[in-house]
Motif scaffolding. Structure first.
Motif: not given
Length: 77
Positions: A60-69
């Motif tokens: 997800v982060t690689a697509e430019g969207y910060p992500a966390t659990f």
């Protein structure tokens, strides 16, 4: 089989939702990925022998969207 909820920041439209779902579904071992745009979450069902939750976050982060659990829960299977 494991189910994980990921919090995804920066999604503002249907294209964002589709991009995140496609990134997750494209990972080996992912059985399903459903994004809730309004809640800013992605629910992912995956085979933990093939992929780990950190790899889901990275996709997800690689697509430019910060992500966390957001939360995790074991599933049957």
């Amino acid at each position: 089989m494991r189910n994980t909820r990921i919090a995804v920041a920066g999604m503002t439209c249907g294209h964002c939702k589709e991009t995140v779902e496609r990134a997750l579904r494209g990972q080996a071992g992912v059985h399903s990925a459903t994004v809730n745009l309004e809640a800013g979450t992605a629910d992912v069902e995956y085979e933990e022998r093939e992929i780990g939750p950190e790899q889901l976050i990275a996709a997800v982060t690689a697509e430019g969207y910060p992500a966390t659990f957001a939360e995790s829960a074991s599933g049957g299977g």
